[in-house]
Motif scaffolding. Structure first.
Motif, PDB file in Angstrom:
ATOM      1  N   THR A  44       1.219  -1.164  -0.048  1.00 30.21           N
ATOM      2  CA  THR A  44       0.106  -0.146  -0.292  1.00 30.21           C
ATOM      3  C   THR A  44       1.105   0.989   0.366  1.00 30.21           C
ATOM      4  O   THR A  44       0.289   2.381  -0.875  1.00 30.21           O
ATOM      5  N   VAL A  45       1.763   1.393   0.494  1.00 25.97           N
ATOM      6  CA  VAL A  45       2.559   2.308   1.003  1.00 25.97           C
ATOM      7  C   VAL A  45       3.761   3.059  -0.690  1.00 25.97           C
ATOM      8  O   VAL A  45       3.445   4.220  -0.569  1.00 25.97           O
ATOM      9  N   VAL A  46       3.691   2.350  -1.604  1.00 24.90           N
ATOM     10  CA  VAL A  46       4.308   2.360  -2.171  1.00 24.90           C
ATOM     11  C   VAL A  46       3.404   3.362  -3.097  1.00 24.90           C
ATOM     12  O   VAL A  46       3.346   3.635  -4.103  1.00 24.90           O
ATOM     13  N   LEU A  47       1.306   2.683  -3.608  1.00 26.34           N
ATOM     14  CA  LEU A  47       0.486   3.572  -3.682  1.00 26.34           C
ATOM     15  C   LEU A  47       0.571   4.969  -3.451  1.00 26.34           C
ATOM     16  O   LEU A  47      -0.200   5.448  -4.163  1.00 26.34           O
ATOM     17  N   GLU A  48       0.423   4.456  -2.098  1.00 24.67           N
ATOM     18  CA  GLU A  48       0.468   6.094  -1.232  1.00 24.67           C
ATOM     19  C   GLU A  48       1.200   7.099  -1.521  1.00 24.67           C
ATOM     20  O   GLU A  48       1.313   8.294  -1.970  1.00 24.67           O
ATOM     21  N   ALA A  49       2.644   6.490  -2.045  1.00 24.89           N
ATOM     22  CA  ALA A  49       3.273   7.116  -2.252  1.00 24.89           C
ATOM     23  C   ALA A  49       3.462   7.952  -3.923  1.00 24.89           C
ATOM     24  O   ALA A  49       3.272   9.350  -4.028  1.00 24.89           O
ATOM     25  N   LEU A  50       2.961   7.130  -4.741  1.00 27.98           N
ATOM     26  CA  LEU A  50       3.268   7.917  -6.261  1.00 27.98           C
ATOM     27  C   LEU A  50       2.125   8.232  -5.785  1.00 27.98           C
ATOM     28  O   LEU A  50       1.945   9.150  -7.011  1.00 27.98           O
ATOM     29  N   ALA A  51       0.760   8.573  -5.490  1.00 28.24           N
ATOM     30  CA  ALA A  51      -0.318   8.446  -5.050  1.00 28.24           C
ATOM     31  C   ALA A  51      -0.130  10.681  -4.990  1.00 28.24           C
ATOM     32  O   ALA A  51      -0.870  11.864  -5.040  1.00 28.24           O
ATOM     33  N   CYS A  52       0.682  10.479  -4.127  1.00 28.65           N
ATOM     34  CA  CYS A  52       1.736  12.271  -3.387  1.00 28.65           C
ATOM     35  C   CYS A  52       2.654  12.277  -4.851  1.00 28.65           C
ATOM     36  O   CYS A  52       3.555  13.577  -4.344  1.00 28.65           O
ATOM     37  N   GLY A  53       2.947  11.581  -5.711  1.00 28.72           N
ATOM     38  CA  GLY A  53       4.022  11.784  -7.239  1.00 28.72           C
ATOM     39  C   GLY A  53       5.447  12.030  -6.488  1.00 28.72           C
ATOM     40  O   GLY A  53       6.277  13.085  -6.982  1.00 28.72           O
ATOM     41  N   LEU A  54       5.529  10.747  -5.413  1.00 30.41           N
ATOM     42  CA  LEU A  54       6.511  10.426  -4.962  1.00 30.41           C
ATOM     43  C   LEU A  54       7.406   9.033  -5.835  1.00 30.41           C
ATOM     44  O   LEU A  54       6.136   8.079  -5.840  1.00 30.41           O
ATOM     45  N   PRO A  55       8.705   9.169  -6.934  1.00 33.28           N
ATOM     46  CA  PRO A  55       8.963   8.381  -7.255  1.00 33.28           C
ATOM     47  C   PRO A  55       9.627   7.127  -6.357  1.00 33.28           C
ATOM     48  O   PRO A  55       9.548   6.938  -4.362  1.00 33.28           O
ATOM     49  N   VAL A  56       9.274   5.730  -6.648  1.00 35.94           N
ATOM     50  CA  VAL A  56       9.938   5.001  -5.673  1.00 35.94           C
ATOM     51  C   VAL A  56      10.827   3.870  -6.291  1.00 35.94           C
ATOM     52  O   VAL A  56      10.749   3.433  -7.869  1.00 35.94           O
ATOM     53  N   VAL A  57      11.557   3.481  -5.344  1.00 31.58           N
ATOM     54  CA  VAL A  57      13.083   2.614  -6.084  1.00 31.58           C
ATOM     55  C   VAL A  57      12.433   1.490  -5.068  1.00 31.58           C
ATOM     56  O   VAL A  57      12.139   1.415  -3.955  1.00 31.58           O
ATOM     57  N   SER A  58      12.811   0.116  -5.532  1.00 26.63           N
ATOM     58  CA  SER A  58      12.500  -1.631  -4.558  1.00 26.63           C
ATOM     59  C   SER A  58      13.278  -2.555  -5.506  1.00 26.63           C
ATOM     60  O   SER A  58      13.462  -2.457  -7.183  1.00 26.63           O
ATOM     61  N   THR A  59      13.249  -3.714  -5.150  1.00 26.89           N
ATOM     62  CA  THR A  59      14.084  -4.391  -5.261  1.00 26.89           C
ATOM     63  C   THR A  59      12.554  -5.287  -5.860  1.00 26.89           C
ATOM     64  O   THR A  59      11.087  -4.546  -5.671  1.00 26.89           O
ATOM     65  N   LYS A  60      12.378  -6.457  -6.938  1.00 28.24           N
ATOM     66  CA  LYS A  60      11.867  -6.743  -7.843  1.00 28.24           C
ATOM     67  C   LYS A  60      10.336  -7.793  -6.963  1.00 28.24           C
ATOM     68  O   LYS A  60      10.982  -9.165  -6.690  1.00 28.24           O
ATOM     69  N   VAL A  61      10.070  -6.979  -6.042  1.00 28.07           N
ATOM     70  CA  VAL A  61       8.549  -8.043  -4.553  1.00 28.07           C
ATOM     71  C   VAL A  61       7.607  -7.968  -5.699  1.00 28.07           C
ATOM     72  O   VAL A  61       6.475  -7.005  -5.996  1.00 28.07           O
ATOM     73  N   GLY A  62       6.676  -9.351  -5.716  1.00 32.39           N
ATOM     74  CA  GLY A  62       5.368  -8.569  -5.831  1.00 32.39           C
ATOM     75  C   GLY A  62       4.746  -8.213  -6.605  1.00 32.39           C
ATOM     76  O   GLY A  62       4.926  -8.749  -8.400  1.00 32.39           O
ATOM     77  N   ASP A  63       4.106  -7.119  -7.802  1.00 32.10           N
ATOM     78  CA  ASP A  63       3.780  -6.414  -9.037  1.00 32.10           C
ATOM     79  C   ASP A  63       4.001  -5.831  -8.379  1.00 32.10           C
ATOM     80  O   ASP A  63       3.647  -4.960 -10.075  1.00 32.10           O
ATOM     81  N   LEU A  64       5.061  -5.437  -8.140  1.00 31.11           N
ATOM     82  CA  LEU A  64       5.852  -3.952  -8.218  1.00 31.11           C
ATOM     83  C   LEU A  64       6.191  -3.726  -9.848  1.00 31.11           C
ATOM     84  O   LEU A  64       6.709  -2.431 -10.339  1.00 31.11           O
ATOM     85  N   ASN A  65       6.681  -4.382 -10.291  1.00 29.90           N
ATOM     86  CA  ASN A  65       7.080  -4.647 -11.525  1.00 29.90           C
ATOM     87  C   ASN A  65       6.284  -4.017 -12.929  1.00 29.90           C
ATOM     88  O   ASN A  65       6.423  -3.370 -13.703  1.00 29.90           O
ATOM     89  N   ASN A  66       4.723  -4.138 -12.203  1.00 26.69           N
ATOM     90  CA  ASN A  66       4.176  -3.481 -13.048  1.00 26.69           C
ATOM     91  C   ASN A  66       3.537  -2.201 -13.182  1.00 26.69           C
ATOM     92  O   ASN A  66       3.088  -1.422 -13.963  1.00 26.69           O
ATOM     93  N   ILE A  67       4.215  -1.345 -11.330  1.00 22.23           N
ATOM     94  CA  ILE A  67       3.663   0.180 -11.731  1.00 22.23           C
ATOM     95  C   ILE A  67       4.556   0.933 -11.843  1.00 22.23           C
ATOM     96  O   ILE A  67       4.596   2.249 -11.793  1.00 22.23           O
ATOM     97  N   ILE A  68       6.817   0.607 -10.885  1.00 25.93           N
ATOM     98  CA  ILE A  68       7.098   0.690 -11.608  1.00 25.93           C
ATOM     99  C   ILE A  68       7.894   0.925 -12.143  1.00 25.93           C
ATOM    100  O   ILE A  68       8.508  -0.228 -12.359  1.00 25.93           O
ATOM    101  N   THR A  69       7.745   1.891 -13.381  1.00 24.78           N
ATOM    102  CA  THR A  69       8.509   1.653 -14.739  1.00 24.78           C
ATOM    103  C   THR A  69       9.802   3.361 -14.395  1.00 24.78           C
ATOM    104  O   THR A  69       9.353   4.292 -13.748  1.00 24.78           O
ATOM    105  N   THR A  70      10.532   3.329 -15.861  1.00 31.03           N
ATOM    106  CA  THR A  70      11.006   4.275 -16.069  1.00 31.03           C
ATOM    107  C   THR A  70       9.995   6.176 -15.612  1.00 31.03           C
ATOM    108  O   THR A  70      11.032   6.394 -14.979  1.00 31.03           O
ATOM    109  N   GLU A  71       9.808   6.021 -15.692  1.00 32.19           N
ATOM    110  CA  GLU A  71       8.749   6.811 -15.623  1.00 32.19           C
ATOM    111  C   GLU A  71       8.145   7.611 -13.849  1.00 32.19           C
ATOM    112  O   GLU A  71       7.933   8.332 -13.884  1.00 32.19           O
TER     113      GLU A  71
END
Length: 374
Positions: A289-316
């Motif tokens: 949830t915290v990743v979605l909350e960060a993105l909603a605040c316009g905050l980019p995210v860096v992460s290990t490849k876990v869960g479905d994060l590779n579907n929402i964290i891109t170069t953009e």
């Protein structure tokens, strides 16, 4: 329609866990859509008006271990009078067990917020892990539907229990875009913890537990700090690893690491709007949830490849680490903090796809599906 939500959460706690955030957003949207929720939770330590006006059935008086909650859940389930058309929706597999044994006629759903069994093996060892695995398998066989919050979670359980392919669905976590959004930078909240306007802020928000590998985040920050002196690592959260992490910072003689515990939930978006980057380095996750909350605040995210994060964290919207080399990861983060531009709008647009209006609609459809089959 009535839905009994089973989760050891204090609905009025000022500090929120991922499961509590999920549970309370789910309850809020149930009420908006004429579904009557009943929460089997934790009695609140705060005297706050129940503005949502839902029924809370306290199972324990304070939020301690999940096993203590499960013990008292068994005891109280014996005396609970539940209409046969009430849907039971547990937020962990073992929390469904008392209702499988004692309330056999009710439709039963379990949401898996990740691969909890991995944590059992990691923290409790092989014997406890093996026992829990048999219990989990029994619950899955007798549940009517299993909701997985990520396709990676679903794939893991399909390989473990092939029979789940006929009774599971992926519905990701949602984000409350009314609370988590881009706002003017509130420097007063970050200055409270010794962060100045010129500092670059690397942010971690979550439990301080072994599987989160916050120790590695601290080691990554050591490389960043050597190159970028005006940087801070803000760690928001609490957990069993906290003392070990504080000792690590002290032993490394590392400056600029700030620990914040008991941060009120409504202040999390304010912190996010003051940060430059959110970092996660977990061994495994579902859809945090915290990743979605960060993105909603316009905050980019860096992460290990876990869960479905590779579907929402891109170069953009940030970066997924393809390496485990701490120095190399530090350089990737430095590149983002000092030069690479990531669009806040791209982050927000990604988060909007997971609004709770949409996610709750998918969950309600599951409620109606299991009711019809009963």
């Amino acid at each position: 329609m009535k839905v009994m939500v089973v989760a050891p959460v204090d609905p009025f706690a000022s500090v929120a866990s991922g499961v509590r955030i999920y549970t309370m957003n789910l309850i809020s949207h149930m009420i908006k859509n004429n579904v009557t929720p009943i929460l089997l939770g934790v009695s609140s330590s705060r005297s706050i008006k129940n503005e949502l006006n839902f029924k809370l059935v306290p199972i324990i008086n304070k939020n301690t271990s999940g096993y203590r909650y499960l013990f008292w859940l068994f005891i109280k389930a014996i005396f609970l009078k539940i209409d046969v058309d009430t849907v039971i929706h547990a937020q962990r597999s073992d929390y469904l067990l008392p209702f499988i044994l004692l309330h056999k006629n009710n439709p039963k759903i379990c949401t898996l917020h990740g691969t909890h069994i991995k944590n059992i093996y990691l923290k409790k060892g092989w014997i406890i892990g093996s026992i829990y695995e048999q219990l989990e398998k029994y619950v899955f066989r007798h549940a009517d539907k299993i909701i997985m919050i990520s396709s990676e979670t679903q794939l893991y359980y399909f390989e473990k229990y092939p029979f789940l392919q006929n009774k599971s669905v992926v519905i990701p976590n949602g984000v409350n875009i009314e609370i988590f959004k881009i706002t003017n930078k509130n420097n007063s909240i970050i200055k409270r913890y010794g962060v100045s306007n010129r500092d670059k802020v690397l942010l971690y928000v979550g439990r301080l537990e072994k599987e989160k590998r916050v120790d590695n985040i601290i080691k990554i920050f050591w490389h960043i700090k050597n190159t970028l002196p005006d940087s801070k690592l803000v760690i928001v959260g609490d957990g069993r690893e906290k003392k070990l992490l504080q000792n690590l910072v002290r032993d490394m003689k590392l400056k600029g690491v700030i620990f914040i515990e008991n941060l009120r939930y409504e202040e999390v978006p304010k912190i996010m709007n003051c940060a430059d980057l959110l970092i996660m380095y977990s061994i495994h996750e579902g859809m945090p949830t915290v990743v979605l909350e960060a993105l909603a605040c316009g905050l980019p995210v860096v992460s290990t490849k876990v869960g479905d994060l590779n579907n929402i964290i891109t170069t953009e919207t940030g970066h997924i680490f393809k390496t485990t080399d701490i120095k190399e990861i530090g350089n990737i983060i430095l590149d983002i903090l000092t030069g690479k531009k990531i669009s806040k709008i791209s982050c927000v647009n990604t988060a909007k796809k997971y609004s709770w209006d949409e996610i709750s609609k998918q969950i309600r459809e599951i409620y109606y599906e299991v009711l019809e089959k009963k």
